[in-house]
Motif scaffolding. Sequence first.
Motif, PDB file in Angstrom:
ATOM      1  N   LEU A 136       0.739  -1.117   0.110  1.00 47.62           N
ATOM      2  CA  LEU A 136       0.119   0.073   0.044  1.00 47.62           C
ATOM      3  C   LEU A 136       0.767   1.253  -0.195  1.00 47.62           C
ATOM      4  O   LEU A 136       0.532   2.005  -0.776  1.00 47.62           O
ATOM      5  CB  LEU A 136      -0.916  -0.066   1.203  1.00 47.62           C
ATOM      6  CG  LEU A 136      -2.242  -0.835   1.154  1.00 47.62           C
ATOM      7  CD1 LEU A 136      -2.775  -1.162   2.523  1.00 47.62           C
ATOM      8  CD2 LEU A 136      -3.201  -0.446   0.075  1.00 47.62           C
ATOM      9  N   MET A 137       1.995   1.217   0.726  1.00 46.39           N
ATOM     10  CA  MET A 137       3.088   2.225   0.899  1.00 46.39           C
ATOM     11  C   MET A 137       3.470   2.550  -0.618  1.00 46.39           C
ATOM     12  O   MET A 137       3.651   3.585  -0.806  1.00 46.39           O
ATOM     13  CB  MET A 137       3.834   2.192   1.766  1.00 46.39           C
ATOM     14  CG  MET A 137       4.908   3.487   2.215  1.00 46.39           C
ATOM     15  SD  MET A 137       6.062   3.176   3.539  1.00 46.39           S
ATOM     16  CE  MET A 137       6.965   1.865   2.816  1.00 46.39           C
ATOM     17  N   VAL A 138       3.713   1.570  -1.231  1.00 51.90           N
ATOM     18  CA  VAL A 138       4.258   1.834  -2.675  1.00 51.90           C
ATOM     19  C   VAL A 138       3.496   2.233  -3.544  1.00 51.90           C
ATOM     20  O   VAL A 138       3.651   3.383  -4.448  1.00 51.90           O
ATOM     21  CB  VAL A 138       4.861   0.468  -3.092  1.00 51.90           C
ATOM     22  CG1 VAL A 138       5.139   0.423  -4.628  1.00 51.90           C
ATOM     23  CG2 VAL A 138       6.205  -0.028  -2.321  1.00 51.90           C
ATOM     24  N   ILE A 139       2.291   2.009  -3.636  1.00 52.30           N
ATOM     25  CA  ILE A 139       1.138   2.450  -4.231  1.00 52.30           C
ATOM     26  C   ILE A 139       0.853   3.891  -4.059  1.00 52.30           C
ATOM     27  O   ILE A 139       0.999   4.699  -4.985  1.00 52.30           O
ATOM     28  CB  ILE A 139      -0.210   1.851  -4.254  1.00 52.30           C
ATOM     29  CG1 ILE A 139      -0.090   0.243  -4.683  1.00 52.30           C
ATOM     30  CG2 ILE A 139      -1.450   2.525  -4.717  1.00 52.30           C
ATOM     31  CD1 ILE A 139      -1.121  -0.503  -4.243  1.00 52.30           C
ATOM     32  N   GLU A 140       0.734   4.316  -2.739  1.00 49.52           N
ATOM     33  CA  GLU A 140       0.848   5.577  -2.421  1.00 49.52           C
ATOM     34  C   GLU A 140       1.861   6.584  -2.657  1.00 49.52           C
ATOM     35  O   GLU A 140       1.698   7.775  -3.195  1.00 49.52           O
ATOM     36  CB  GLU A 140       0.420   5.736  -1.035  1.00 49.52           C
ATOM     37  CG  GLU A 140      -0.930   5.185  -0.448  1.00 49.52           C
ATOM     38  CD  GLU A 140      -2.108   6.367  -1.125  1.00 49.52           C
ATOM     39  OE1 GLU A 140      -2.015   7.540  -1.098  1.00 49.52           O
ATOM     40  OE2 GLU A 140      -3.013   5.665  -1.641  1.00 49.52           O
ATOM     41  N   ALA A 141       3.017   5.813  -2.586  1.00 44.13           N
ATOM     42  CA  ALA A 141       4.459   6.869  -2.904  1.00 44.13           C
ATOM     43  C   ALA A 141       4.335   7.204  -4.272  1.00 44.13           C
ATOM     44  O   ALA A 141       4.856   8.196  -4.764  1.00 44.13           O
ATOM     45  CB  ALA A 141       5.573   5.909  -2.517  1.00 44.13           C
ATOM     46  N   ARG A 142       3.728   6.431  -5.354  1.00 48.67           N
ATOM     47  CA  ARG A 142       3.948   6.789  -6.684  1.00 48.67           C
ATOM     48  C   ARG A 142       3.007   8.092  -6.963  1.00 48.67           C
ATOM     49  O   ARG A 142       3.140   8.466  -8.076  1.00 48.67           O
ATOM     50  CB  ARG A 142       3.198   5.436  -7.669  1.00 48.67           C
ATOM     51  CG  ARG A 142       4.230   4.532  -7.208  1.00 48.67           C
ATOM     52  CD  ARG A 142       3.610   3.239  -8.190  1.00 48.67           C
ATOM     53  NE  ARG A 142       4.452   2.160  -8.274  1.00 48.67           N
ATOM     54  CZ  ARG A 142       4.172   0.733  -8.479  1.00 48.67           C
ATOM     55  NH1 ARG A 142       2.729   0.454  -8.686  1.00 48.67           N
ATOM     56  NH2 ARG A 142       4.932   0.083  -8.291  1.00 48.67           N
ATOM     57  N   LYS A 143       2.157   8.389  -6.188  1.00 48.68           N
ATOM     58  CA  LYS A 143       1.346   9.746  -6.192  1.00 48.68           C
ATOM     59  C   LYS A 143       2.285  10.915  -6.304  1.00 48.68           C
ATOM     60  O   LYS A 143       1.681  12.011  -6.772  1.00 48.68           O
ATOM     61  CB  LYS A 143      -0.041   9.707  -5.127  1.00 48.68           C
ATOM     62  CG  LYS A 143      -0.977   8.666  -5.374  1.00 48.68           C
ATOM     63  CD  LYS A 143      -1.952   8.937  -4.198  1.00 48.68           C
ATOM     64  CE  LYS A 143      -2.888   7.976  -4.439  1.00 48.68           C
ATOM     65  NZ  LYS A 143      -4.009   8.090  -3.451  1.00 48.68           N
ATOM     66  N   ASP A 144       3.094  10.843  -5.490  1.00 52.75           N
ATOM     67  CA  ASP A 144       4.142  11.956  -5.590  1.00 52.75           C
ATOM     68  C   ASP A 144       5.732  11.496  -5.976  1.00 52.75           C
ATOM     69  O   ASP A 144       6.426  11.104  -5.087  1.00 52.75           O
ATOM     70  CB  ASP A 144       4.244  12.436  -4.164  1.00 52.75           C
ATOM     71  CG  ASP A 144       5.024  13.856  -4.244  1.00 52.75           C
ATOM     72  OD1 ASP A 144       5.842  14.059  -5.220  1.00 52.75           O
ATOM     73  OD2 ASP A 144       5.189  14.350  -2.951  1.00 52.75           O
ATOM     74  N   ARG A 145       5.949  11.394  -7.125  1.00 56.74           N
ATOM     75  CA  ARG A 145       7.205  10.664  -7.575  1.00 56.74           C
ATOM     76  C   ARG A 145       8.363  11.532  -7.181  1.00 56.74           C
ATOM     77  O   ARG A 145       9.375  10.800  -6.945  1.00 56.74           O
ATOM     78  CB  ARG A 145       7.192  10.665  -9.253  1.00 56.74           C
ATOM     79  CG  ARG A 145       6.128   9.758  -9.703  1.00 56.74           C
ATOM     80  CD  ARG A 145       6.482   9.351 -10.966  1.00 56.74           C
ATOM     81  NE  ARG A 145       5.285   8.607 -11.510  1.00 56.74           N
ATOM     82  CZ  ARG A 145       5.328   7.238 -11.350  1.00 56.74           C
ATOM     83  NH1 ARG A 145       6.300   6.715 -10.627  1.00 56.74           N
ATOM     84  NH2 ARG A 145       4.192   6.625 -11.977  1.00 56.74           N
ATOM     85  N   LYS A 146       8.399  12.832  -6.775  1.00 55.72           N
ATOM     86  CA  LYS A 146       9.421  13.239  -6.489  1.00 55.72           C
ATOM     87  C   LYS A 146      10.007  13.031  -4.844  1.00 55.72           C
ATOM     88  O   LYS A 146      11.082  12.612  -4.542  1.00 55.72           O
ATOM     89  CB  LYS A 146       9.092  15.199  -6.453  1.00 55.72           C
ATOM     90  CG  LYS A 146      10.486  15.691  -6.284  1.00 55.72           C
ATOM     91  CD  LYS A 146      10.207  17.215  -6.416  1.00 55.72           C
ATOM     92  CE  LYS A 146      11.658  17.992  -6.370  1.00 55.72           C
ATOM     93  NZ  LYS A 146      11.483  19.331  -6.654  1.00 55.72           N
ATOM     94  N   THR A 147       9.045  13.229  -3.953  1.00 54.31           N
ATOM     95  CA  THR A 147       9.370  12.846  -2.528  1.00 54.31           C
ATOM     96  C   THR A 147       8.295  11.861  -1.871  1.00 54.31           C
ATOM     97  O   THR A 147       8.331  11.613  -0.735  1.00 54.31           O
ATOM     98  CB  THR A 147       9.164  14.160  -1.898  1.00 54.31           C
ATOM     99  OG1 THR A 147       7.696  14.749  -2.031  1.00 54.31           O
ATOM    100  CG2 THR A 147      10.120  15.154  -2.194  1.00 54.31           C
ATOM    101  N   GLY A 148       7.681  10.953  -2.598  1.00 51.00           N
ATOM    102  CA  GLY A 148       6.615  10.139  -2.191  1.00 51.00           C
ATOM    103  C   GLY A 148       7.491   9.034  -1.186  1.00 51.00           C
ATOM    104  O   GLY A 148       6.866   8.530  -0.248  1.00 51.00           O
ATOM    105  N   SER A 149       8.499   8.472  -1.736  1.00 55.84           N
ATOM    106  CA  SER A 149       8.974   7.434  -1.164  1.00 55.84           C
ATOM    107  C   SER A 149       9.683   7.913   0.074  1.00 55.84           C
ATOM    108  O   SER A 149       9.843   7.319   1.230  1.00 55.84           O
ATOM    109  CB  SER A 149      10.142   6.697  -1.977  1.00 55.84           C
ATOM    110  OG  SER A 149      10.932   7.451  -2.313  1.00 55.84           O
ATOM    111  N   GLU A 150      10.432   9.079   0.212  1.00 52.83           N
ATOM    112  CA  GLU A 150      10.925   9.654   1.288  1.00 52.83           C
ATOM    113  C   GLU A 150       9.818  10.026   2.401  1.00 52.83           C
ATOM    114  O   GLU A 150      10.038   9.921   3.451  1.00 52.83           O
ATOM    115  CB  GLU A 150      11.579  10.837   0.866  1.00 52.83           C
ATOM    116  CG  GLU A 150      12.767  10.689  -0.020  1.00 52.83           C
ATOM    117  CD  GLU A 150      13.544  11.843  -0.584  1.00 52.83           C
ATOM    118  OE1 GLU A 150      13.295  13.084   0.120  1.00 52.83           O
ATOM    119  OE2 GLU A 150      14.154  11.872  -1.620  1.00 52.83           O
ATOM    120  N   ASP A 151       8.835  10.683   1.852  1.00 57.54           N
ATOM    121  CA  ASP A 151       7.762  11.056   2.889  1.00 57.54           C
ATOM    122  C   ASP A 151       7.133  10.007   3.572  1.00 57.54           C
ATOM    123  O   ASP A 151       6.944   9.951   4.850  1.00 57.54           O
ATOM    124  CB  ASP A 151       6.371  11.904   2.113  1.00 57.54           C
ATOM    125  CG  ASP A 151       6.855  13.208   1.698  1.00 57.54           C
ATOM    126  OD1 ASP A 151       7.866  13.614   2.412  1.00 57.54           O
ATOM    127  OD2 ASP A 151       6.094  13.731   0.942  1.00 57.54           O
TER     128      ASP A 151
END
Length: 152
Positions: A136-151
């Motif tokens: 679920l986190m990976v899916i959500e992180a794709r919504k903000d490609r710039k900082t999604g995975s960091e956030d």
Amino acid sequence: EVGDLSYFKRLLTRYNRTMLFPLAMQYFNTGMRTAVILAIQDLFNSKYHVDPGKATLWLSYINLTWAPKLIFGIITDTVPIFGSTKRSYVFLMGMIQFITLMLVACIDWQDVGPVVWLTVVYSIASAFTSVTCEGLMVIEARKDRKTGSEDL
């Protein structure tokens, strides 16, 4: 910075709020897993007087359930439960964790066997929940490609 209030506002505006709560609960749950394992170790020692070698063997069975997380991820991605491939697993596995730990805590088991098996089931459900929340986190992180995975 994480301690900054604007960080939390950004999370709530950029990402699905119904995903953020299970994600936060899973991280809490993963942290509490250590407390559960320590409590089980104490139970083995204080109530059942289990030999340290056997206790270590049983704890290795309990921890071994985290090894096939890749398989759990494939299952949660491809096999829907109640029409959902992720959210249903979070709910179902959370309920299994709750029920198994309540059975361990509330029933005065005379033999250690049921405690070991219930804890193995708890650990499998915990690993399933972990891998599902990570998906679920990976899916959500794709919504903000710039900082999604960091956030997240």
